[in-house]
Design an enzyme around this catalytic site. Sequence first.
Site, PDB file in Angstrom:
ATOM      1  N   GLY A 160       0.486  -2.922   1.808  1.00 30.52           N
ATOM      2  CA  GLY A 160       0.771  -2.305   0.513  1.00 30.52           C
ATOM      3  C   GLY A 160       1.523  -3.244  -0.421  1.00 30.52           C
ATOM      4  O   GLY A 160       1.704  -4.430  -0.139  1.00 30.52           O
ATOM      5  N   PHE A 161       1.955  -2.673  -1.521  1.00 28.54           N
ATOM      6  CA  PHE A 161       2.614  -3.450  -2.573  1.00 28.54           C
ATOM      7  C   PHE A 161       3.878  -4.158  -2.041  1.00 28.54           C
ATOM      8  O   PHE A 161       3.917  -5.397  -1.916  1.00 28.54           O
ATOM      9  CB  PHE A 161       2.920  -2.499  -3.739  1.00 28.54           C
ATOM     10  CG  PHE A 161       3.915  -2.974  -4.745  1.00 28.54           C
ATOM     11  CD1 PHE A 161       3.932  -4.300  -5.175  1.00 28.54           C
ATOM     12  CD2 PHE A 161       4.841  -2.084  -5.301  1.00 28.54           C
ATOM     13  CE1 PHE A 161       4.860  -4.726  -6.128  1.00 28.54           C
ATOM     14  CE2 PHE A 161       5.757  -2.494  -6.241  1.00 28.54           C
ATOM     15  CZ  PHE A 161       5.778  -3.830  -6.654  1.00 28.54           C
ATOM     16  N   ILE A 162       4.906  -3.390  -1.696  1.00 28.85           N
ATOM     17  CA  ILE A 162       6.182  -4.017  -1.312  1.00 28.85           C
ATOM     18  C   ILE A 162       6.059  -4.693   0.062  1.00 28.85           C
ATOM     19  O   ILE A 162       6.567  -5.799   0.274  1.00 28.85           O
ATOM     20  CB  ILE A 162       7.320  -2.964  -1.305  1.00 28.85           C
ATOM     21  CG1 ILE A 162       7.401  -2.258  -2.667  1.00 28.85           C
ATOM     22  CG2 ILE A 162       8.655  -3.617  -0.965  1.00 28.85           C
ATOM     23  CD1 ILE A 162       8.353  -1.069  -2.708  1.00 28.85           C
ATOM     24  N   TYR A 186       7.638  14.698  -1.628  1.00 30.87           N
ATOM     25  CA  TYR A 186       7.846  13.281  -1.264  1.00 30.87           C
ATOM     26  C   TYR A 186       9.315  12.997  -1.029  1.00 30.87           C
ATOM     27  O   TYR A 186       9.711  12.461   0.013  1.00 30.87           O
ATOM     28  CB  TYR A 186       7.294  12.393  -2.393  1.00 30.87           C
ATOM     29  CG  TYR A 186       7.747  10.939  -2.312  1.00 30.87           C
ATOM     30  CD1 TYR A 186       7.333  10.126  -1.264  1.00 30.87           C
ATOM     31  CD2 TYR A 186       8.592  10.394  -3.280  1.00 30.87           C
ATOM     32  CE1 TYR A 186       7.753   8.797  -1.182  1.00 30.87           C
ATOM     33  CE2 TYR A 186       9.007   9.080  -3.209  1.00 30.87           C
ATOM     34  CZ  TYR A 186       8.586   8.283  -2.165  1.00 30.87           C
ATOM     35  OH  TYR A 186       9.006   6.978  -2.078  1.00 30.87           O
ATOM     36  N   LYS A 212      11.365  12.030   2.576  1.00 25.51           N
ATOM     37  CA  LYS A 212      12.157  10.799   2.735  1.00 25.51           C
ATOM     38  C   LYS A 212      13.597  11.147   3.110  1.00 25.51           C
ATOM     39  O   LYS A 212      14.207  10.495   3.944  1.00 25.51           O
ATOM     40  CB  LYS A 212      12.125   9.978   1.444  1.00 25.51           C
ATOM     41  CG  LYS A 212      10.803   9.273   1.210  1.00 25.51           C
ATOM     42  CD  LYS A 212      10.660   8.073   2.135  1.00 25.51           C
ATOM     43  CE  LYS A 212       9.370   7.304   1.894  1.00 25.51           C
ATOM     44  NZ  LYS A 212       9.280   6.070   2.665  1.00 25.51           N
TER      45      LYS A 212
HETATM   46  N1  LIG Z   1       7.089   1.312  -5.215  1.00 24.96           N
HETATM   47  C1  LIG Z   1       8.241   1.934  -5.461  1.00 24.96           C
HETATM   48  O1  LIG Z   1       8.722   1.976  -6.612  1.00 24.96           O
HETATM   49  C2  LIG Z   1       9.030   2.574  -4.351  1.00 24.96           C
HETATM   50  C3  LIG Z   1      10.241   3.195  -4.691  1.00 24.96           C
HETATM   51  C4  LIG Z   1      10.978   3.804  -3.697  1.00 24.96           C
HETATM   52  C5  LIG Z   1      10.530   3.763  -2.385  1.00 24.96           C
HETATM   53  N2  LIG Z   1       9.360   3.160  -2.089  1.00 24.96           N
HETATM   54  C6  LIG Z   1       8.940   3.166  -0.677  1.00 24.96           C
HETATM   55  O2  LIG Z   1       8.598   1.846  -0.297  1.00 24.96           O
HETATM   56  C7  LIG Z   1       7.516   1.876   0.653  1.00 24.96           C
HETATM   57  C8  LIG Z   1       6.379   0.998   0.152  1.00 24.96           C
HETATM   58  O3  LIG Z   1       5.927   1.514  -1.102  1.00 24.96           O
HETATM   59  P1  LIG Z   1       4.772   0.808  -1.937  1.00 24.96           P
HETATM   60  O4  LIG Z   1       5.039   1.089  -3.354  1.00 24.96           O
HETATM   61  O5  LIG Z   1       4.566  -0.576  -1.456  1.00 24.96           O
HETATM   62  O6  LIG Z   1       3.534   1.738  -1.512  1.00 24.96           O
HETATM   63  P2  LIG Z   1       2.086   1.359  -0.961  1.00 24.96           P
HETATM   64  O7  LIG Z   1       1.321   2.634  -0.963  1.00 24.96           O
HETATM   65  O8  LIG Z   1       1.531   0.199  -1.710  1.00 24.96           O
HETATM   66  O9  LIG Z   1       2.373   0.908   0.532  1.00 24.96           O
HETATM   67  C9  LIG Z   1       2.434   1.812   1.618  1.00 24.96           C
HETATM   68  C10 LIG Z   1       1.469   1.321   2.685  1.00 24.96           C
HETATM   69  O10 LIG Z   1       1.584   2.175   3.820  1.00 24.96           O
HETATM   70  C11 LIG Z   1       0.294   2.314   4.375  1.00 24.96           C
HETATM   71  N3  LIG Z   1       0.275   3.559   5.150  1.00 24.96           N
HETATM   72  C12 LIG Z   1       0.337   4.830   4.666  1.00 24.96           C
HETATM   73  N4  LIG Z   1       0.267   5.692   5.685  1.00 24.96           N
HETATM   74  C13 LIG Z   1       0.168   4.969   6.821  1.00 24.96           C
HETATM   75  C14 LIG Z   1       0.052   5.310   8.202  1.00 24.96           C
HETATM   76  N5  LIG Z   1       0.010   6.588   8.598  1.00 24.96           N
HETATM   77  N6  LIG Z   1      -0.020   4.314   9.113  1.00 24.96           N
HETATM   78  C15 LIG Z   1       0.009   3.014   8.710  1.00 24.96           C
HETATM   79  N7  LIG Z   1       0.092   2.636   7.426  1.00 24.96           N
HETATM   80  C16 LIG Z   1       0.172   3.596   6.487  1.00 24.96           C
HETATM   81  C17 LIG Z   1      -0.638   2.367   3.177  1.00 24.96           C
HETATM   82  O11 LIG Z   1      -1.971   2.022   3.516  1.00 24.96           O
HETATM   83  C18 LIG Z   1       0.012   1.357   2.236  1.00 24.96           C
HETATM   84  O12 LIG Z   1      -0.584   0.080   2.390  1.00 24.96           O
HETATM   85  C19 LIG Z   1       7.140   3.338   0.810  1.00 24.96           C
HETATM   86  O13 LIG Z   1       7.779   3.839   1.958  1.00 24.96           O
HETATM   87  C20 LIG Z   1       7.699   4.002  -0.435  1.00 24.96           C
HETATM   88  O14 LIG Z   1       8.012   5.361  -0.212  1.00 24.96           O
HETATM   89  C21 LIG Z   1       8.593   2.573  -3.034  1.00 24.96           C
END
Ligand SMILES: NC(=O)c1ccc[n+]([C@@H]2O[C@H](COP(=O)([O-])OP(=O)(O)OC[C@H]3O[C@@H](n4cnc5c(N)ncnc54)[C@H](O)[C@@H]3O)[C@@H](O)[C@H]2O)c1
Length: 338
Positions: A14-16, A164, A168
């Site tokens: 994913g992104f982060i 959501y 969390k």
């Molecule tokens: N982007 C933000 O601004 C933000 C802010 C606060 C918290 N977060 C948290 O940071 C984390 C990463 O967020 P992101 O923005 O990169 O999101 P994202 O959706 O790009 O990344 C999440 C990844 O998890 C994978 N995934 C989902 N369910 C899964 C499973 N059951 N088994 C294996 N892989 C699975 C998805 O395929 C995806 O690649 C998340 O936990 C999100 O809640 C993100």
Amino acid sequence: MVKSNVYLVTGGAGFIGSHLIDRLLELNLGNVILLDNFNDYYSPLIKQRNVSLLESRHRDRLFDGSFIIIRGDINDLELLKIIFNKYNITHIAHLAALAGVRSSTSQTGKYMEINYNGTQNLLELAASYKITQFVFASTSSVYGQTDILPFIETDSCSKPLSPYAATKRAAEMLAYVYNNMHGLNITILRLFNVYGPRGRPDMMPMKLMQASVDRTYTIDVFDNGEIKRDWTYVDDVIDGFISALKQPLGYEIINIGCGNPIKLSTFIEHIENLSGEDISKRPMKSHKTEPSITYCDNSKARKLLNFSPKTSVREGLEKTWNWFQEEYAVLVSSDDSD
Ligand SMILES: NC(=O)c1ccc[n+]([C@@H]2O[C@H](COP(=O)([O-])OP(=O)(O)OC[C@H]3O[C@@H](n4cnc5c(N)ncnc54)[C@H](O)[C@@H]3O)[C@@H](O)[C@H]2O)c1
């Protein structure tokens, strides 16, 4: 004998997660395992592109077996057992989740299953295998609508606004149980509005950039653009993760955010200035799941993690826009070749 570090990064496609893996490999801190199920919350092709980029940047690590990519699900306990049995995992960065706020209102059960039960699977194995450090990606959404500004970790966070946020917050509390029962070291990072290259297409920065090149796109502007978000550049967030992974602290909850909330209208203006285009907008009343502001008190992160966000929104958006233009050009040219 010194045990070498093995990092399991869930949600690594994913992104982060993909940025974190890039940095872990760059810093050569140990072996890295990417675990992701490439779900279709947004296009799996985007995740595949993220992974291809990692593969091309770190080819040597793939060949020598110190970077491993596993397509799998954190809800598949049998698979997780195989992974923990095979690799001597020392550190977990748990980012896999369903991460959209709005979509959680229509798929609450799925969010519970992945964000809560999936986290429990990892906590259980982390405790059994006595790993050194577990870092969990939580969110500023757990603060909900509060008068306590800026958001500080001692807030009770007992009124989340969306499924959501509730999943969390529940996972944060479950993590405390594993610290209490098993002495597992767990650092919860509450991330604030992360943006940057490879950003999620369902989030405002990517939507605005898309709208500035595609006139068919219209952006819903909540509360006349008055809502404020504490946008935090992804490289700064990764600094926080790396520091948290290096230091087991028992159980800590730490905010990771810039500490500089800006109005949505100002954020939009920045992107219009970068693109030179007026974005098509539609005024909307704010959704019940959206707080009017996110605002990070990052003093605990500064103290415990030496966290010091370096990227202003202006600078971060410029870098993101540059990336977007290159990426968009690639997408358009691949469309043309159909
Ligand atoms: N982007 C933000 O601004 C933000 C802010 C606060 C918290 N977060 C948290 O940071 C984390 C990463 O967020 P992101 O923005 O990169 O999101 P994202 O959706 O790009 O990344 C999440 C990844 O998890 C994978 N995934 C989902 N369910 C899964 C499973 N059951 N088994 C294996 N892989 C699975 C998805 O395929 C995806 O690649 C998340 O936990 C999100 O809640 C993100």
